[in-house]
Design an enzyme around this catalytic site. Structure first.
Site, PDB file in Angstrom:
ATOM      1  N   ARG A  49       8.928  -5.415 -10.763  1.00 55.24           N
ATOM      2  CA  ARG A  49       9.870  -5.020  -9.708  1.00 55.24           C
ATOM      3  C   ARG A  49       9.379  -3.859  -8.845  1.00 55.24           C
ATOM      4  O   ARG A  49       9.971  -3.554  -7.814  1.00 55.24           O
ATOM      5  CB  ARG A  49      11.233  -4.672 -10.336  1.00 55.24           C
ATOM      6  CG  ARG A  49      12.060  -5.912 -10.637  1.00 55.24           C
ATOM      7  CD  ARG A  49      13.311  -5.574 -11.408  1.00 55.24           C
ATOM      8  NE  ARG A  49      13.019  -5.199 -12.781  1.00 55.24           N
ATOM      9  CZ  ARG A  49      13.860  -4.542 -13.581  1.00 55.24           C
ATOM     10  NH1 ARG A  49      15.037  -4.171 -13.133  1.00 55.24           N
ATOM     11  NH2 ARG A  49      13.518  -4.242 -14.815  1.00 55.24           N
ATOM     12  N   GLY A  62     -15.494  37.348  26.555  1.00 53.79           N
ATOM     13  CA  GLY A  62     -14.898  36.018  26.546  1.00 53.79           C
ATOM     14  C   GLY A  62     -15.874  34.967  27.062  1.00 53.79           C
ATOM     15  O   GLY A  62     -16.677  35.243  27.943  1.00 53.79           O
TER      16      GLY A  62
HETATM   17 MG    MG Z   1      12.798  -1.838 -19.104  1.00 55.11          MG
END
Ligand code: MG
Ligand code: UD1
Length: 462
Positions: free
Chosen positions: A15, A429
């Site tokens: 399942r 920069g």
């Molecule tokens: Mg079971």
């Protein structure tokens, strides 16, 4: 007296509808089987046997346990058949505790209570009363000849749902799948099991009637919490159990004084140690080992794994931290990423879209915007400008960058490692720094600005 533990983990878990064997699905960051093994390890067993079958190799390779014996069950002919495979591994005398690989939250105290109820001589079943007992084996009590449920009487059997009469199906006391049995009796009973039932399986539960026939007392114990005996058969049940587990962890932390904005939106997949007055906003995930010092605040939706954060530091929302240490009074985020080996000192500031990897930043160093510091040693109070990076990788090897105390790295700089910036240096920069920059001086490494006086914008041809 010898104690053996058998953990059934051979089933497929149809399942779950997953290629991953059921017992390897994760709950709070650990596999279902690992939860059971960790609990089993606390019971002082002489031997722990895990029955594997479905995906056995993967299951066996996945676990982290000492002195664990694996026994294969192929094919899988039922729970009784599963435990039968373990028989050669069990001691001749003593007790055997049977646990389920897909019932992850069983507590050591409950297993202990079951063993006490067994008292070295009885068959002890862990049972629970469920409002909806569907799918479980029902506990039969009272006169075996009598019909229906005799709630108070002695246990004389367990009947599986598929074999039960309508009256038996009305019984709400169910067997949880966990039992403790005197090993010598158990071995004999298992050898006598048959598969004469609706599912053509060898049912472990049939040992109950055998115990009654042998005049071995059958006793029951109950778990302290229902969640301890809930099994995982589907993604829905897994998620439900995860929430219960997380809620219990959240409650324990709040009990200890941690302030969670919402305990329903809190996930801990590991362990956490918190000082006083720690505040955690909604949606945070903590993994591995996390330590938070006094007064630490974690903003919403942070993911923090294997990290220690010292007192008073603030982690702003949506920050990802992995295998890093952060000193006291630091500010990190929002949207920051600390990768493995980031070691931030006290009062360091790391701002939005800044990534730090395998680098140390000394007290008070700052990288507040859009930067990358990889394989770098950054001195105290260094300011690392927006858009600047350490180019630490030459395509083959990684190299380090060293930045001395109080250096200022302007915006959009590339520091090509290996390279060293002296203390107090200023890098203009946009500089690409390929050679060491001296201390205390301004270093500029970019083309000069020029204006083309007579330049004409192109125009469209007619
Ligand atoms: Mg079971
Ligand atoms: C079992 C019990 C039932 C109880 C329920 C609790 C039996 C006959 N029935 O039923 O009374 O209420 O658990 O959840 O024992 N397994 C194997 N090999 C096998 C069959 C199963 O290792 O051949 C493992 C499964 O992976 C699982 C455990 O044994 O971890 C239980 O098996 P499962 O098929 O879920 O038994 P249930 O029908 O739920």
């Amino acid at each position: 007296m010898a104690l053996d533990i058998v953990i059934m983990a051979a089933g497929k878990g149809t399942r779950m509808k997953s290629a991953l064997p059921k017992v390897l699905h994760r709950l709070a960051g650990r596999s279902l089987l690992q939860h059971v093994l960790d609990t089993a390890a606390r019971l002082g067993a002489d031997r722990i046997v895990a029955i594997t079958g479905h995906g056995a190799e993967r299951v066996e390779a996945s676990v982290d346990a000492q002195d664990l014996v694996f026994v294969r069950q192929e094919p899988q002919l039922g729970t009784g058949h599963a435990v039968l495979q373990a028989v050669p591994q069990l001691h001749a005398e003593g007790m055997t505790l049977i646990l389920n690989g897909d019932v992850p939250l069983i507590e050591a105290a409950t297993a202990q209570a079951l063993l006490e109820a067994a008292g070295g001589a009885n068959l002890a079943l862990l049972t629970i009363d469920l409002p909806d007992p569907t799918g479980y084996g029902r506990v039969l009590r009272g006169d075996p000849a009598g019909r229906g449920a005799d709630v108070g009487g002695r246990v004389h059997g367990i009947v599986e749902e598929k074999d039960a009469t309508p009256a038996q199906r009305a019984i709400r006391e169910v067997y949880t799948g966990i039992m403790a049995a005197p090993t010598a009796h158990l071995k004999r009973w298992l050898a006598n099991l048959t598969n004469d039932n609706a599912q053509r399986e060898y049912y472990l539960t049939d040992v109950v009637a055998m115990a009654v026939a042998d005049r071995v007392p059958v006793v029951t114990a109950k778990p302290r919490h229902e969640a301890e005996v809930l099994g995982v058969n589907s993604p829905l049940q897994l998620a439900e159990l995860e929430r219960r587990y997380q809620r219990a962890q959240a409650d324990a932390l709040m009990e200890a004084g941690v302030r969670l904005a919402d305990p329903a939106r809190f996930d801990l997949r590991g362990t956490m140690q918190c000082g006083m007055d720690v505040e955690i906003d909604a949606g945070c995930i903590f993994e591995g080992r996390v330590e938070l010092g006094d007064g630490v605040r974690i903003g919403a939706h942070c993911v923090i794994r294997d990290a220690s954060i010292a007192a008073g530091s603030v982690i702003l929302p949506l920050t990802y931290i992995e295998s890093s240490t952060i000193g006291a009074g630091a500010i990190v985020g929002p949207f920051a990423r600390l990768r493995p080996g980031a070691a931030l000192g006290d009062e360091v500031h790391i701002g939005n879209f800044v990534e730090v990897k395998n680098s140390t930043l000394a007290r008070g160093a700052k990288a507040n915007h859009l930067a990358y510091l990889g394989d770098a040693d950054v001195g105290e109070r260094v300011n690392f400008g927006a858009g600047s990076i350490t180019a630490n990788y030459d395509g083959a090897n990684k190299h380090r960058t060293t930045i001395g105390a109080e250096a200022h790295i302007g915006s959009n700089c590339v520091l090509v490692a290996p390279v060293a910036i002296g203390a107090g240096a200023t890098i203009a920069g946009g500089s690409t720094i390929t050679d060491d920059a001296p201390a205390g001086k301004l270093t500029v490494a970019r083309a000069r600005q020029a204006t083309i006086e007579n330049w004409q914008r192109p125009t469209k041809a007619r």
